[in-house]
Design a protein around this motif. Structure first.
Motif, mmCIF file in Angstrom:
data_model
loop_
_atom_site.group_PDB
_atom_site.id
_atom_site.type_symbol
_atom_site.label_atom_id
_atom_site.label_comp_id
_atom_site.label_asym_id
_atom_site.label_seq_id
_atom_site.Cartn_x
_atom_site.Cartn_y
_atom_site.Cartn_z
ATOM 1 N N CYS A 134 -16.734 66.432 -5.765
ATOM 2 C CA CYS A 134 -15.542 66.764 -6.552
ATOM 3 C C CYS A 134 -15.370 65.794 -7.715
ATOM 4 O O CYS A 134 -15.138 66.203 -8.859
ATOM 5 N N CYS A 143 -9.047 66.808 -7.112
ATOM 6 C CA CYS A 143 -9.590 66.030 -6.000
ATOM 7 C C CYS A 143 -8.477 65.223 -5.325
ATOM 8 O O CYS A 143 -7.523 64.792 -5.978
ATOM 9 N N SER A 172 -18.547 61.472 -4.344
ATOM 10 C CA SER A 172 -18.231 62.821 -3.861
ATOM 11 C C SER A 172 -18.485 63.869 -4.944
ATOM 12 O O SER A 172 -18.373 63.592 -6.138
ATOM 13 N N PHE A 202 -12.450 67.625 -2.285
ATOM 14 C CA PHE A 202 -11.771 68.710 -2.985
ATOM 15 C C PHE A 202 -10.403 68.982 -2.364
ATOM 16 O O PHE A 202 -10.238 68.893 -1.140
#
Length: 307
Positions: free
Chosen positions: A61, A94, A59, A100
């Motif tokens: 984030c 996160c 991801s 996020f």
């Protein structure tokens, strides 16, 4: 017998060493990997010790968080590109899932709300700022300009090459690639992924766009770099811009909007006043010019009568 055992032991140690060397995360260079007692390769993210699934993309984030680690520890591996944003450098928060958190804050306790791509979508506030839900980014527009070349790429070839790249390297399902357009030298890519369409197995378009941008800027998140080519010709990109569209409109306070509107009205009023002043001056100049011409013509008419 002893030499044979020595050879077998050497082969076993060599195999173990080779397996250990192969214990890496192909999709994320910001990881530390090691084999457990069962011989399985386990990789965790630098800075957070978050376990990483190396069969898919990490991801955005978590990647940003890992990229901040060298800055916090005052040391660098290679030349990592830290997060530079209009809101300053900050270490993103996160969720356990890797997405996020809806509210992000920097070291100065200034906070704002973000979308699933980590892009600010509200005005800044303090720790009391409430963001509620994390709003999903459902559309992403990527605009690029490739370097000068003697002739344009074939439109079909460049569209096929980019679609194949997104499907094979980033594992994005083709249904989420809604458009790839080429108009020499500009390239436009449109990604669309509604929350209701995304399954748990699908990569997120925000993560795909981040990986793609890193590849274009020669700062790949993958362990290995990949040159983008179209039928064997290198596709060198000199500019890239990414635009994010959320499922819900951004939220900004009316005070800021009013200030912005006042500024616009002021500029328009000043421009209008300047335009009127220019018209008045031009009219006066033309009037004087016509008066001079008229006086000249009258003098020419009267001159014969004086003779």
């Amino acid at each position: 017998m002893e030499p044979l055992l020595g050879v077998l032991l050497g082969l076993i140690l060599a195999a173990a060493s080779s397996a250990q060397n192969n214990c890496t995360c192909a999709t994320n260079k910001w990881t530390v990997c090691a084999q457990d007692g069962s011989g399985n390769c386990t990789c965790v993210l630098v800075g957070s010790n978050h376990r990483v699934d190396c069969s898919t993309l990490t991801s955005k984030c978590l990647l940003m968080k890992a990229e901040m680690t060298p800055l916090k520890e005052k040391r660098f591996w290679g030349q990592p590109r830290v997060l530079l944003d209009i809101d300053g450098i900050y270490n993103p928060d996160c969720e356990d899932s890797g997405v996020f958190k809806a509210r992000q804050c920097n070291q100065a306790a200034t906070c704002w709300c973000v979308n699933t791509a980590g892009v600010r979508r509200t005005e800044k506030g303090d720790k009391s700022l409430s963001c509620g839900e994390l709003v999903r980014t459902s559309w992403i527009y990527i605009e690029m300009k490739h370097k000068k070349r003697s002739r344009a790429f074939n439109v079909t070839n460049i569209e096929d090459a980019l679609r194949h790249l997104f499907e094979s390297r980033y594992k994005l399902h083709p249904k989420f690639i809604t458009a790839v357009k080429y108009n020499f030298p500009l390239i436009r890519i449109q990604l669309n992924q509604q929350g209701s369409e995304k399954s748990r197995c699908d990569v997120d378009i925000a993560d795909v766009a981040y990986y793609f941008e890193k590849d274009i800027k020669d700062d790949s998140v993958f362990r290995s770099n990949r040159t983008l080519t179209v039928n064997g010709d290198a596709l060198d990109i000199e500019k890239i811009r990414i635009y994010y569209v959320d499922e819900k409109p951004p939220q900004f306070c009316m005070k800021q909007l009013a200030a912005g509107a006042s500024a616009v009205v002021t500029v328009v009023t000043m421009a209008a006043g300047f335009g009127i002043a220019v018209l008045v001056i031009l009219r006066r100049l033309r009037t004087r010019k016509y008066e001079k011409i008229e006086m000249k013509e009258m003098g020419e008419i009267r001159a014969p009568s004086l003779q």
